[in-house]
Scaffold this active site. Structure first.
Site, PDB file in Angstrom:
ATOM      1  CG  HIS A  60      -5.231   4.018   1.087  1.00 30.13           C
ATOM      2  ND1 HIS A  60      -6.432   3.387   1.350  1.00 30.13           N
ATOM      3  CD2 HIS A  60      -4.388   3.629   2.074  1.00 30.13           C
ATOM      4  CE1 HIS A  60      -6.317   2.649   2.441  1.00 30.13           C
ATOM      5  NE2 HIS A  60      -5.086   2.789   2.900  1.00 30.13           N
ATOM      6  CG  ASP A 170      -6.228   1.014   6.435  1.00 30.72           C
ATOM      7  OD1 ASP A 170      -5.720   1.880   5.705  1.00 30.72           O
ATOM      8  OD2 ASP A 170      -5.965  -0.201   6.331  1.00 30.72           O
ATOM      9  CD  GLU A 198      -3.041   0.638   0.925  1.00 30.66           C
ATOM     10  OE1 GLU A 198      -2.025   0.445   1.623  1.00 30.66           O
ATOM     11  OE2 GLU A 198      -4.171   0.191   1.247  1.00 30.66           O
ATOM     12  CD  GLU A 199      -6.925  -1.291   2.562  1.00 30.97           C
ATOM     13  OE1 GLU A 199      -6.223  -2.317   2.589  1.00 30.97           O
ATOM     14  OE2 GLU A 199      -6.977  -0.475   3.497  1.00 30.97           O
ATOM     15  CG  HIS A 309      -8.191  -4.162   6.966  1.00 36.37           C
ATOM     16  ND1 HIS A 309      -7.604  -4.919   5.978  1.00 36.37           N
ATOM     17  CD2 HIS A 309      -7.690  -2.909   6.820  1.00 36.37           C
ATOM     18  CE1 HIS A 309      -6.782  -4.145   5.264  1.00 36.37           C
ATOM     19  NE2 HIS A 309      -6.823  -2.919   5.771  1.00 36.37           N
TER      20      HIS A 309
END
Length: 342
Positions: A60, A170, A198-199, A309
């Site tokens: 992603h 990420d 995606e998140e 994150h």
């Protein structure tokens, strides 16, 4: 390293264009066909001599970030989070806002003016603001708008024992590994898919899988790593420098046991270090991919990242290269006909 460009690019969920353009430019000369679907997924096809089983490898493009929700009379900006962010990491971070990447600082009431009960807990987002250095609402409105995306301002830095610090590992690390893979010469035809959003709920993965209809799907990720003091060993999901992490299960998927065993045996056969992602927290695009149309067997292979994150995630270059080696070894085995049962 391409990962520097990818991590420093602006790509908060729903606003992946800058990252997408980087990826398209990198892969255009190495694939047979590329399309960008209506929601922004990149679906690239690399034609080889062997077409079966149909393999899709995904990563992603989006990262967690913020969005402007208000501008007060003094020119300070209110915001909300986009994706899962620990509010404790927000105060004092520098950010960039909107298409012009306006610089800002996340601020709050000084500790000297806080009540004692505020000292022991994270300040709520409603008590935070972004300062862009203006004095009035009118000045601020010339620079930013409600709905503008906000990314963390964090430089890619290599340090220590082959480690990398950056934002958005990420999942720009997964994107980078997949780009490298698409540039390799292989006999196996496969799809390289870069998904959006995606998140915020695995939004792009379902439509992409519906379009491709893969037999086997491998999801590339940057995953949580907590090999830090005070964490009991059985609570550590992955460890830096111990190789790519193969997922057992998460909130969205019980990963295919036979596919996982195949991947483990390939890692052992090629002396590639690996580890299992031992936690079930979180989820990834597999949650939508394995449900699309007739379904697909899936596995997730991840590069461990500390402080995920946040603006300062940390990964090992050694894990990166071993993840790439493992994927190439998997493709070689598929070319040999070792995955025909899928």
């Amino acid at each position: 390293m391409l990962l520097k460009e990818l991590t420093e690019a602006f790509g908060v969920s729903g606003n992946e264009k800058e990252v997408r353009d980087l990826i398209l430019n990198e892969i255009k000369d190495f694939v047979t066909d590329i399309k960008v679907d209506k929601i922004g997924n990149i679906i690239a096809y690399k034609k080889g001599k062997i077409d079966s089983p149909k393999l899709m490898i995904t990563a992603h493009m989006d990262e967690v970030g913020l969005m402007i929700t208000g501008i007060d009379n003094s020119g300070l900006l209110k915001f909300t989070t986009v994706g899962g962010i620990d509010k404790r990491i927000l105060v004092s971070k520098t950010v960039r806002i909107g298409k012009n990447k306006i610089n800002g600082v996340i601020g709050s009431k000084p500790i000297h003016l806080q009540d004692k009960d505020e000292w022991s807990k994270a300040l709520d987002i409603k008590n935070l603001y972004i300062d862009i250095g203006v004095n009035t609402k009118e000045e601020a409105e010339k620079l930013v708008s409600i709905g503008d995306y906000v990314m963390f301002n964090s430089e890619y830095i290599e340090f220590g024992n082959n480690l990398i610090k950056a934002k958005a590992l990420d999942n720009r690390v997964g994107c980078s590994v997949l780009i490298d893979l698409l540039k390799e010469e292989t006999d196996l035809s496969f799809y390289g898919v870069f998904t959006v959003m995606e998140e915020v709920g695995l939004v792009g993965a379902g439509p992409a899988a519906y379009s491709v209809e893969p037999d086997i799907s491998i999801i590339l990720e940057g995953t949580l790593c907590a090999d830090t003091p005070g964490t009991e060993d059985h609570m550590i999901p992955t460890k830096l420098g111990h190789g790519p992490a193969i997922s057992l299960m998460d909130r969205t998927t019980l990963f295919d046991v036979n596919l996982r065993q195949k991947i483990v045996s390939i890692a052992k056969e090629n002396n590639i270090p690996y580890q299992f992602r031992k936690t079930t927290f979180g989820g990834n695009d597999s949650g939508k991919i394995h449900l699309a149309k007739k379904g697909s067997v899936t596995s997730t292979i991840s590069v461990p990242c500390r402080y995920i994150h946040s603006p300062v995630s940390v990964m090992s270059k050694k894990d990166y290269y071993n993840t790439h080696k493992l994927l190439l070894a998997i493709i070689n085995k598929i070319e040999e006909g070792d995955f025909n049962e899928f």
